[in-house]
Motif scaffolding. Sequence first.
Motif, PDB file in Angstrom:
ATOM      1  N   ILE A   1      47.764 -75.892  -8.657  1.00 15.80           N
ATOM      2  CA  ILE A   1      47.985 -75.253  -9.718  1.00 15.80           C
ATOM      3  C   ILE A   1      46.614 -74.695  -9.144  1.00 15.80           C
ATOM      4  N   THR A   2      45.404 -74.543  -8.500  1.00 13.39           N
ATOM      5  CA  THR A   2      44.219 -73.593  -8.469  1.00 13.39           C
ATOM      6  C   THR A   2      44.763 -72.222  -7.769  1.00 13.39           C
ATOM      7  N   GLY A   3      45.889 -73.290  -6.692  1.00 12.37           N
ATOM      8  CA  GLY A   3      46.028 -71.730  -5.653  1.00 12.37           C
ATOM      9  C   GLY A   3      47.310 -70.894  -5.842  1.00 12.37           C
ATOM     10  N   SER A   4      47.308 -71.937  -7.346  1.00 10.93           N
ATOM     11  CA  SER A   4      49.280 -70.679  -7.631  1.00 10.93           C
ATOM     12  C   SER A   4      48.393 -69.529  -8.741  1.00 10.93           C
ATOM     13  N   VAL A   5      47.441 -69.679  -9.267  1.00 12.58           N
ATOM     14  CA  VAL A   5      46.606 -68.960 -10.217  1.00 12.58           C
ATOM     15  C   VAL A   5      46.246 -67.812  -9.786  1.00 12.58           C
ATOM     16  N   ALA A   6      45.379 -68.217  -8.259  1.00 16.40           N
ATOM     17  CA  ALA A   6      44.766 -67.418  -7.643  1.00 16.40           C
ATOM     18  C   ALA A   6      45.529 -66.473  -7.263  1.00 16.40           C
ATOM     19  N   VAL A   7      46.509 -67.367  -6.768  1.00 17.83           N
ATOM     20  CA  VAL A   7      47.578 -65.719  -5.811  1.00 17.83           C
ATOM     21  C   VAL A   7      48.168 -65.361  -6.595  1.00 17.83           C
TER      22      VAL A   7
ATOM     23  N   ALA B   1      41.197 -73.111   0.531  1.00 16.68           N
ATOM     24  CA  ALA B   1      42.277 -73.006   0.960  1.00 16.68           C
ATOM     25  C   ALA B   1      42.904 -71.718  -0.256  1.00 16.68           C
ATOM     26  N   SER B   2      42.543 -71.938  -1.294  1.00 15.80           N
ATOM     27  CA  SER B   2      43.354 -70.967  -2.325  1.00 15.80           C
ATOM     28  C   SER B   2      42.762 -69.378  -1.625  1.00 15.80           C
ATOM     29  N   LEU B   3      41.484 -69.438  -1.041  1.00 18.94           N
ATOM     30  CA  LEU B   3      41.249 -68.176  -0.801  1.00 18.94           C
ATOM     31  C   LEU B   3      42.357 -67.422   0.235  1.00 18.94           C
ATOM     32  N   GLY B   4      42.313 -68.733   1.659  1.00 21.96           N
ATOM     33  CA  GLY B   4      43.549 -67.925   2.092  1.00 21.96           C
ATOM     34  C   GLY B   4      44.681 -67.301   1.824  1.00 21.96           C
ATOM     35  N   ALA B   5      45.034 -68.050   0.929  1.00 25.11           N
ATOM     36  CA  ALA B   5      46.535 -67.179   0.561  1.00 25.11           C
ATOM     37  C   ALA B   5      45.898 -66.037  -0.056  1.00 25.11           C
ATOM     38  N   THR B   6      45.213 -65.986  -1.303  1.00 23.19           N
ATOM     39  CA  THR B   6      44.602 -64.822  -2.278  1.00 23.19           C
ATOM     40  C   THR B   6      44.544 -63.937  -0.445  1.00 23.19           C
TER      41      THR B   6
END
Length: 173
Positions: A139-145, A50-55
């Motif tokens: 949190i994890t996705g937001s940190v990555a973004v 999920a984080s990879l998609g956003a980043t």
Amino acid sequence: MLIAAIAYYLFSNVLHLTGYNLEQAEELIIIHQNTGLQVNQLLFVGILIASLGATMDMSMSITSSLYEMKRIHPQLTGKQIFVSGMKIGSDMIGTMCETLILAFVGSAVTALLVLISYGTQLQQLLSSDYIAIELLHSITGSVAVILVVPITAILTALFTTKLNWKQRSKQQS
């Protein structure tokens, strides 16, 4: 993504979450017994995907904007490109983090309504594994973004100025 993985590790330890907190844990345990599937790694993999998609979305948007700026204005310096990347990225951070959080909340609405309809108290709901997992996603996705912006701006500034130098060298030859 490495920083997102570290954020996942830290927050999953604080929130005491493993793959065994997932809704499908019982089914996954049976699969584990038959196949050796590492259940505790599924939560990690899902959150990083999920984080990879956003980043990827953020980095491509910033990179393509900066590349186009450099193409139109070849005299731009690396510092100017970096500053522009930070400005473009800072505008995007808020909307992308909001999108991530709303996506996770949207996927949880049905489950939350079921829990509320059974009379689950707000305090119990907020301290549940279900909410903790959604919080970990956010949190994890937001940190990555947030961290992808300066990294992308720096790399794009370096590559576009190096590319410009190579093009000038070829033209002079």
